[in-house]
Design an enzyme around this catalytic site. Structure first.
Site, short mmCIF file in Angstrom:
data_model
loop_
_atom_site.label_atom_id
_atom_site.label_comp_id
_atom_site.label_asym_id
_atom_site.label_seq_id
_atom_site.Cartn_x
_atom_site.Cartn_y
_atom_site.Cartn_z
N ASP A 270 -4.23 3.47 -8.70
CA ASP A 270 -5.35 3.86 -7.38
C ASP A 270 -4.86 5.14 -6.55
O ASP A 270 -5.64 6.08 -6.28
CB ASP A 270 -4.53 2.98 -6.56
CG ASP A 270 -5.21 1.65 -7.54
OD1 ASP A 270 -5.85 1.23 -8.11
OD2 ASP A 270 -4.40 0.06 -6.23
N ARG B 292 -9.09 -0.77 -5.50
CA ARG B 292 -9.22 -0.82 -4.21
C ARG B 292 -9.73 -0.14 -3.19
O ARG B 292 -10.56 -0.11 -3.54
CB ARG B 292 -7.60 -0.99 -3.98
CG ARG B 292 -6.61 -2.38 -4.42
CD ARG B 292 -5.42 -3.16 -3.98
NE ARG B 292 -4.74 -2.00 -3.94
CZ ARG B 292 -4.08 -1.92 -2.77
NH1 ARG B 292 -3.37 -3.28 -2.51
NH2 ARG B 292 -2.37 -1.18 -1.97
N THR C 96 5.15 -2.65 -2.75
CA THR C 96 6.69 -2.64 -2.95
C THR C 96 7.69 -1.68 -2.02
O THR C 96 8.30 -2.38 -1.64
CB THR C 96 6.25 -2.14 -4.13
OG1 THR C 96 5.77 -3.18 -5.62
CG2 THR C 96 7.65 -2.03 -5.48
#
Ligand code: F6P
Length: 368
Positions: A144, A188, A122
């Site tokens: 995350d 991630r 984003t």
């Protein structure tokens, strides 16, 4: 960036994967904005809505009672990057640039600024739109916790709480059956959820992407625990963890996503190898989206509200191109540009690692 006389209309969107606390930010932005006579335009489904023209006006009633609600009332998407807009032409995927449409909609709706709540993806998109003249203020979100700009992102604490609770539950069944339990958590390419969740849940082994693990170190730890009479072992593994010299385990790739790689499957891989090489019965659990759903913790509700209120204040003061960021105990701001330069990863010198080591946690490395 031309200074405006006074901000009158503000757009707000939530981009990327959702997380607990998004609604608290929306509320934190909208309530003070309405109080100061601004109009708040909610853009639906992240940047997709900005390109496709999907908006609603937000009133006080829309943000009442949403503080503790998980998800986002505006909807979100991992797709819809205006600069990377895939379309299918003759059975082939073609990538278009839809940024002009995004800017045209922003102008058509008469927006003076956009508050973009999201993570790394984003913020990259926001920077691109800023370069095309859009006034943007960012709010950092992700379970995350991998944004360098802020000491903490909201959503992380809620995810860590879920991991700790899951480990507590796994511990009792692991103990009854004398098993090794491997739990796969999100994050991630960063190990923050695994290390913080593992610490909170008392995991015996924590495997994170930043410290590629050695199989022998993992086997040795579970075998030693078993020999010492400990009835079970808990391995908390980040989805991005990989063995030394090995690769991430990718579940799927999807070119339509801002990050095309979907990680997943490492817990099964590790569990199979532990059982095969130690003879100890091993099971695995993938926590998945349970970490992203549901109500935010009290800490995340407070942080999200502070971020929201701070962001609308930045917008009203026309301090565009900045992102709200937690620095110590205070919310401040940094430039969006600086926020996207580096991903925040776990370092072996971090206090979380040192603390975990001190209480006997194995990181799957013989040198650590
Ligand atoms: O970035 C947040 C996150 O939950 C990651 O931890 C995870 O890898 C990814 O999003 C999952 O994305 P999706 O919801 O698209 O499967």
């Amino acid at each position: 960036m031309a200074k405006l006389k006074k901000i009158k209309r503000i757009g707000i969107l939530t981009g990327g994967g959702d997380c607990p606390g998004l609604n608290a930010v929306i509320r934190g932005v909208t309530k003070p904005a309405l109080d100061q006579g601004l109009k708040v335009i909610g853009i639906l489904d992240g940047f997709e809505g900005l390109v496709n023209g999907k908006v609603i006006e937000l009133y006080d009633k829309d943000v009442s009672g949403i503080l503790s609600q998980g998800g986002t009332i505006l909807g979100s998407s991992n797709k819809g990057d205006p600069f990377h807009w895939p379309v299918e032409v003759d059975g082939k995927i073609k990538i278009l640039d839809k940024s002009k449409e995004a800017i045209a909609n922003y102008n058509m709706w008469g927006l003076d600024a956009l508050i973009a709540i999201g993570g790394d993806g984003t913020m990259h998109i926001s920077k691109g739109l800023m370069d095309l003249g859009m006034n943007v203020v960012g709010v950092p979100k992700t379970i995350d916790n991998d944004l360098e700009a802020t000491d903490l992102t909201f959503g992380h604490d809620s995810a860590v709480f879920v991991v700790a609770e899951a480990i507590d539950r796994l511990r009792t069944t692991a103990s009854s059956h004398h098993r090794v339990m491997v739990i796969e958590v999100m994050g991630r390419y960063a190990g923050w959820i695994a290390i913080n969740g593992g610490l909170a849940g008392g995991a015996d082994i924590i495997l994170i992407p930043e410290i590629p693990f050695e199989w022998d170190a993992v086997y040795e730890k579970v075998k030693r625990r078993s020999m010492m009479g400990k009835k079970y072992s808990i391995v908390c593994v980040a989805e991005g963890a990989k063995p030394k010299g090995g690769e991430f385990i990718v579940k799927k790739t999807d070119i339509k996503r801002t990050d095309p790689i979907q990680l997943g499957g490492v817990a099964e891989f590790i569990a199979k190898n532990i059982e095969k090489n130690t003879g100890l019965e091993t099971r695995y659990t993938v926590l998945g989206h349970l970490q992203r759903g549901g109500t935010p913790t009290a800490y995340d509700r407070i942080l999200s509200t502070k971020f929201g209120v701070y962001a609308i204040d930045l917008a009203i003061k026309q301090k565009f191109g900045r992102i709200a960021a937690l620095k110590g105990n205070e919310v401040k701001s940094v430039t969006i540009e600086s926020a996207i330069q580096n991903q925040k990863l776990v370092k072996t010198t971090d206090q979380a690692v040192i603390t975990a080591k001190a209480v006997g946690v194995c990181f799957g490395s013989k040198n650590l």
